[in-house]
Design a protein around this motif. Structure first.
Motif, PDB file in Angstrom:
ATOM      1  N   MET A   1      61.716   8.691  -9.207  1.00 44.27           N
ATOM      2  CA  MET A   1      61.903   8.278  -7.820  1.00 44.27           C
ATOM      3  C   MET A   1      60.624   7.691  -7.227  1.00 44.27           C
ATOM      4  N   LEU A   2      59.478   8.286  -7.561  1.00 42.58           N
ATOM      5  CA  LEU A   2      58.198   7.891  -6.969  1.00 42.58           C
ATOM      6  C   LEU A   2      57.414   6.912  -7.830  1.00 42.58           C
ATOM      7  N   SER A   3      57.963   6.559  -8.990  1.00 38.23           N
ATOM      8  CA  SER A   3      57.251   5.697  -9.954  1.00 38.23           C
ATOM      9  C   SER A   3      55.882   6.283 -10.298  1.00 38.23           C
ATOM     10  N   MET A   4      55.864   7.571 -10.560  1.00 36.01           N
ATOM     11  CA  MET A   4      54.647   8.274 -10.950  1.00 36.01           C
ATOM     12  C   MET A   4      54.771   8.777 -12.380  1.00 36.01           C
ATOM     13  N   GLN A   5      53.623   9.019 -13.021  1.00 39.09           N
ATOM     14  CA  GLN A   5      53.626   9.642 -14.331  1.00 39.09           C
ATOM     15  C   GLN A   5      53.996  11.124 -14.192  1.00 39.09           C
ATOM     16  N   LYS A   6      54.783  11.613 -15.128  1.00 35.84           N
ATOM     17  CA  LYS A   6      55.175  13.027 -15.076  1.00 35.84           C
ATOM     18  C   LYS A   6      53.959  13.945 -15.031  1.00 35.84           C
ATOM     19  N   GLU A   7      52.900  13.564 -15.742  1.00 35.77           N
ATOM     20  CA  GLU A   7      51.708  14.401 -15.830  1.00 35.77           C
ATOM     21  C   GLU A   7      51.025  14.565 -14.471  1.00 35.77           C
ATOM     22  N   ASN A   8      51.335  13.696 -13.530  1.00 34.25           N
ATOM     23  CA  ASN A   8      50.721  13.764 -12.208  1.00 34.25           C
ATOM     24  C   ASN A   8      51.594  14.475 -11.182  1.00 34.25           C
ATOM     25  N   ILE A   9      52.666  15.095 -11.653  1.00 33.64           N
ATOM     26  CA  ILE A   9      53.533  15.870 -10.764  1.00 33.64           C
ATOM     27  C   ILE A   9      53.640  17.287 -11.318  1.00 33.64           C
ATOM     28  N   ARG A  10      53.399  18.237 -10.470  1.00 32.65           N
ATOM     29  CA  ARG A  10      53.519  19.646 -10.878  1.00 32.65           C
ATOM     30  C   ARG A  10      54.516  20.347  -9.962  1.00 32.65           C
ATOM     31  N   CYS A  11      55.566  20.897 -10.539  1.00 31.50           N
ATOM     32  CA  CYS A  11      56.578  21.643  -9.793  1.00 31.50           C
ATOM     33  C   CYS A  11      56.433  23.124 -10.113  1.00 31.50           C
ATOM     34  N   ILE A  12      56.200  23.906  -9.094  1.00 31.67           N
ATOM     35  CA  ILE A  12      55.981  25.347  -9.244  1.00 31.67           C
ATOM     36  C   ILE A  12      57.152  26.080  -8.603  1.00 31.67           C
ATOM     37  N   HIS A  13      57.851  26.873  -9.382  1.00 30.82           N
ATOM     38  CA  HIS A  13      58.976  27.603  -8.797  1.00 30.82           C
ATOM     39  C   HIS A  13      58.481  28.695  -7.863  1.00 30.82           C
ATOM     40  N   THR A  14      59.065  28.719  -6.692  1.00 37.21           N
ATOM     41  CA  THR A  14      58.824  29.773  -5.708  1.00 37.21           C
ATOM     42  C   THR A  14      60.187  30.198  -5.197  1.00 37.21           C
ATOM     43  N   GLU A  15      60.468  31.458  -5.255  1.00 40.79           N
ATOM     44  CA  GLU A  15      61.833  31.925  -5.007  1.00 40.79           C
ATOM     45  C   GLU A  15      62.351  31.472  -3.647  1.00 40.79           C
ATOM     46  N   GLY A  16      63.638  31.154  -3.603  1.00 38.36           N
ATOM     47  CA  GLY A  16      64.290  30.750  -2.364  1.00 38.36           C
ATOM     48  C   GLY A  16      65.210  31.839  -1.853  1.00 38.36           C
ATOM     49  N   SER A  17      65.535  31.765  -0.589  1.00 36.08           N
ATOM     50  CA  SER A  17      66.352  32.788   0.045  1.00 36.08           C
ATOM     51  C   SER A  17      67.828  32.473  -0.129  1.00 36.08           C
ATOM     52  N   GLY A  18      68.353  32.828  -1.279  1.00 41.59           N
ATOM     53  CA  GLY A  18      69.792  32.757  -1.474  1.00 41.59           C
ATOM     54  C   GLY A  18      70.289  31.514  -2.160  1.00 41.59           C
ATOM     55  N   CYS A  19      70.613  31.635  -3.439  1.00 41.70           N
ATOM     56  CA  CYS A  19      71.246  30.528  -4.156  1.00 41.70           C
ATOM     57  C   CYS A  19      71.791  31.026  -5.479  1.00 41.70           C
ATOM     58  N   TYR A  20      72.986  30.555  -5.820  1.00 46.10           N
ATOM     59  CA  TYR A  20      73.551  30.788  -7.146  1.00 46.10           C
ATOM     60  C   TYR A  20      74.199  29.500  -7.574  1.00 46.10           C
ATOM     61  N   GLY A  21      73.380  28.561  -8.016  1.00 52.09           N
ATOM     62  CA  GLY A  21      73.913  27.278  -8.412  1.00 52.09           C
ATOM     63  C   GLY A  21      73.115  26.142  -7.806  1.00 52.09           C
ATOM     64  N   HIS A  22      73.722  24.971  -7.762  1.00 48.95           N
ATOM     65  CA  HIS A  22      73.034  23.740  -7.369  1.00 48.95           C
ATOM     66  C   HIS A  22      73.240  23.494  -5.881  1.00 48.95           C
ATOM     67  N   ASN A  23      72.405  24.128  -5.068  1.00 49.83           N
ATOM     68  CA  ASN A  23      72.481  23.868  -3.624  1.00 49.83           C
ATOM     69  C   ASN A  23      71.526  22.733  -3.280  1.00 49.83           C
ATOM     70  N   GLY A  24      70.855  22.783  -2.139  1.00 51.55           N
ATOM     71  CA  GLY A  24      69.996  21.684  -1.718  1.00 51.55           C
ATOM     72  C   GLY A  24      68.554  21.789  -2.170  1.00 51.55           C
ATOM     73  N   ALA A  25      68.229  22.715  -3.064  1.00 54.20           N
ATOM     74  CA  ALA A  25      66.831  22.947  -3.434  1.00 54.20           C
ATOM     75  C   ALA A  25      66.161  21.704  -3.997  1.00 54.20           C
ATOM     76  N   ASP A  26      66.824  21.005  -4.913  1.00 51.02           N
ATOM     77  CA  ASP A  26      66.230  19.808  -5.503  1.00 51.02           C
ATOM     78  C   ASP A  26      66.123  18.680  -4.475  1.00 51.02           C
ATOM     79  N   ASP A  27      67.140  18.536  -3.640  1.00 49.09           N
ATOM     80  CA  ASP A  27      67.145  17.463  -2.652  1.00 49.09           C
ATOM     81  C   ASP A  27      66.044  17.643  -1.613  1.00 49.09           C
ATOM     82  N   VAL A  28      65.870  18.868  -1.131  1.00 52.19           N
ATOM     83  CA  VAL A  28      64.822  19.085  -0.131  1.00 52.19           C
ATOM     84  C   VAL A  28      63.440  18.944  -0.760  1.00 52.19           C
TER      85      VAL A  28
END
Length: 753
Positions: free
Chosen positions: A385-412
């Motif tokens: 989406m951002l035309s960036m190298q994968k190596e320059n993006i770091r995604c760190i999981h931090t628990e969310g308040s309530g989800c069992y499946g594909h809610n809006g977490a990726d979109d937000v």
């Protein structure tokens, strides 16, 4: 994070230290080696031929130091690519690793999914965590311990069998000792795991099979910092987004003059139809978002399906027929036949905390804190989406308040990333509003199932024909176009085509093949690659509807045959583990029950989740108010076989939670919408089970099988609970409820008739 939250503290220390662990595989890339494919709710993952025999996720992440790192000072860090969703897996996985490392859990720093540190295990989905990551950690930890002990034995000049390892110290009988930190200097852990491991005898386990208190609970019950929604970073700004009123609507205009003069407003970010306002304070962002939304003008967008005809329309838009079972054998003639049709409506996730993410761009590296269930797939989508190298993006999981499946977490997270890149140097926190969480959810699809089953003169099933119609249960992030904001940009991305998830996992057809012995069976999955509403994965996918249908039919067939429903199921089973859970649930419930009080009923159901994971049988008792159609789940007894149990309370929690959530789905929930808008925008327009209606009593009975493979249990109770509820309502009222939700006004009207 809270000082009492052990794992999050480990993550904080890890981030402060600035350490970056990079793992990769040097497996030859040839088609001949990609012999096996692993798939859950994400994209298929090819497994190299030489790693096929490895346990769990070692198949795709074979290096031992991808899982366990030991510093010369003796600090032990254990990694998993799976995430905590409120299931307690952080605690259970730590138990597994600590058991085979022979260490107290408190001596281990345990880190969950982080694209800058952890192995890539794809998604945390499909009840795969303990089965895949747990199996990998069990074997990786045993092999690391074995290598360290062997290294110490060579150093001491003794037989390895004479040494003991405990709490990161290896001891010889003559008093000599060596720490894991010293031993790791004598061995290279950057090596592939082997096919065999020096696993401990399950009889000697001290941690596996015990209830270690969950690490994530203290801060949650004391109001501490627990979720990404709670995160605060120095200099953090708050953003709110303006969403279109309906699918495919395009932003025409907005008035930013007044909004930019509002207190605390820093910037308005627009790219195509992606519109957001950034402010210094969260409430300032909310007030500004409301003003910006009020001034925004949009194109009409597209018409939504008519809820009155959507199930009929599913048959029209289903263009792919997938035969998932087809078996024929000579049998006795049929004397009785059941024809039945079952309906499930669209449901939303109903996450208690609206989706949230924090992102920061330093001009080169983008860091995103997210409650996504797949940090690696998310990273790849953001990079595109951002035309960036994968190596320059770091995604760190931090628990969310309530989800069992594909809610809006990726979109937000995509919203946060876009805004952060537009404002380098500032941590940006984005949280959706409640109405956005509901209206822009990835709903679980509406479904239709149809069944024709016949009995012979002895009450044996001789023919089973089953068909289902559904759109996609899996729109996980496989390209940038699967991210909602990416489709709104000035140069929009296009979502990857929807494809069915194939058996044995299955998507809409998950658990569509009964475990019962059926001599003649045909199961057809009618898949629609187009979706009237935005849909994706929710807990158990199609298993909730399919088991509801199958177990309702089994109950009805038992009554047609004049055979007790439990006895009827047992006579159609050969699997001994299936029989064990059925017999245990029946015994604990006191089945068969004697005469019931008026408006009381009992029901029974069974399934093995995906015919691969945990076996669950459930007996329930319900009470029905004829005047309102209100149904109360009074009592449930569940029996579970999930193989080797890691944390008994963890399994019980998941089965109990599944029963409660399934009661809400099955009895009450349905998405409200019309051809213009989604109308379930708050808790008043989308009712879920209230605390006052929580089951009076749920007992979960576990069958432990020490040394057996781990079987995922987190989603295993959803289908059986639905079937048992439907069967209990029939017992109480004489009404067969085949359209969910099965309580309320619809039931009241049938009782009145």
């Amino acid at each position: 994070m809270s000082e009492h939250d052990f794992i999050d503290e480990g993550r904080r220390r890890f981030m402060i230290s600035g350490a970056l662990f990079v793992t990769f595989s040097m497996v030859r890339s040839t088609d001949a080696l990609a012999q096996e494919v692993i798939a859950d709710e994400g994209a298929a993952v090819h497994v190299a031929k030489e790693t096929q025999a490895l346990a769990g996720s070692l198949k795709t992440n074979p290096f031992l130091d991808a899982w366990i790192k030991i510093t010369p000072a003796g600090k032990v860090t254990v990694f998993t690519g799976k995430v905590e969703l409120g299931t307690g897996v952080r605690t259970a996985l730590l138990q597994v690793a600590a058991e085979e490392l022979n260490m107290a859990p408190s001596l281990i720093t345990f880190l969950t999914a982080d694209t800058g540190a952890s192995p890539d295990e794809g998604l945390t989905a499909g009840s795969h965590t303990i089965a895949d990551s747990g199996s990998a950690l069990l074997n990786a930890a045993a092999q690391v311990r074995g290598l360290l002990v062997d290294a110490a034995a060579k150093h001491f000049g003794v037989d390895a069998g004479t040494l003991t390892a405990n709490d990161a110290v290896i001891r010889a009988t003559d008093g000599r000792r060596m720490s894991y930190g010293d031993a790791v200097g004598l061995v290279d852990l950057h090596r592939n795991a082997t096919h065999t491991s020096p696993l401990k005898d399950p009889k000697t386990y001290r941690l596996i099979g015990t209830t270690l208190p969950r690490l994530d609970i203290p801060s949650k019950v004391t109001g501490g910092v627990s979720y990404v929604q709670d995160m605060q970073l120095p200099g953090m700004l708050h953003a709110r987004v303006v969403m279109p009123p309906v699918y495919d609507a395009k932003l025409v205009s907005f008035d930013d003059t007044a909004v930019m003069k509002m207190p605390g407003v820093v910037k308005i970010v627009r790219n195509g139809s992606m519109l957001a306002v950034v402010a210094r304070g969260e409430w300032q962002a909310v007030v500004a978002q409301r003003a910006l939304e009020a001034s925004s003008k949009w194109t009409p967008g597209r018409t939504l399906p008519d809820p009155a005809t959507v199930h009929r329309d599913l048959k029209r838009i289903a263009t792919q027929q997938i035969k998932v079972a087809d078996q024929h054998a000579p049998v006795a003639p049929a004397v009785k036949t059941l024809n039945a049709r079952y309906i499930k409506r669209y449901l939303l996730h109903g996450s208690i905390g609206p989706s949230c993410s924090v992102a920061q761009f330093d001009g080169t590296v983008l860091t995103v804190w997210t409650h996504s269930q797949g940090v690696y797939p998310l990273r790849d989508g953001l990079a595109e989406m951002l035309s960036m190298q994968k190596e320059n993006i770091r995604c760190i999981h931090t628990e969310g308040s309530g989800c069992y499946g594909h809610n809006g977490a990726d979109d937000v997270a995509a919203h946060a990333a876009l805004i952060a890149v537009a404002m380098p140097g500032h941590p940006i926190r984005v949280q959706w509003m409640r109405e956005q969480e509901n209206v822009w959810d990835h709903f679980t699809p509406a479904m239709v199932t149809e069944l024709k089953a016949s009995l012979d003169a002895t009450g044996q099933i001789v023919d089973w024909q089953y068909a289902l119609w559904s759109s996609s249960h899996n729109e996980r992030i496989v390209n940038a176009g699967r991210l909602l904001p990416a489709r709104m940009l000035e140069k929009p991305f296009v979502s990857a085509p929807s494809v069915p998830m194939l058996q044995p996992e299955g998507g809409g057809d998950r658990n569509g093949i009964p475990l019962y012995v059926l001599p003649n069976i045909q199961v057809m999955n009618n898949f629609s690659p187009t979706m009237p509403l935005q849909t994706s994965a929710m807990r158990s996918l199609g298993a909730h509807t399919n088991v509801f249908s199958i177990e309702s039919a089994m109950d009805e067939l038992a009554h047609m045959a004049g055979i007790d429903p439990v006895a009827f199921r047992l006579r159609h089973l050969q699997n001994p583990r299936a029989k064990d859970v059925i017999q245990l649930a029946a015994k604990q419930f006191g089945w068969p029950r004697g005469p019931r009080a008026r408006n009381r009923g009992v029901g029974f159901a069974f399934a093995q989740y995906k015919n691969l994971m945990a076996y669950v049988a459930i007996a329930v008792e319900v009470s029905v108010e004829p005047e309102t159609g209100h149904v109360t789940l009074e009592h449930a007894e569940a029996a579970v076989d999930s193989g080797q149990i890691v944390n008994p309370d963890g399994v019980r929690n998941q089965i109990e939670g599944g029963i409660v959530q399934c009661a809400s789905w099955t009895l009450h929930e349905e998405l409200r919408y019309d051809t213009s808008r989604i109308r379930s925008f708050d808790w008043g327009t989308y009712p879920i089970l209230r605390f006052s209606s929580v089951p009076r009593r749920i007992n979960v009975h576990l069958i432990d099988r020490p040394g057996a493979p781990f079987l995922g249990a987190a989603e295993a109770s959803m289908g059986p609970a639905a079937g048992a509820l439907a069967n209990a309502i029939f017992d109480a009222t004489g009404q067969r409820m085949r359209e969910m939700p099965i309580a309320g006004d619809v039931l009241r009207k049938l009782i009145d008739v």
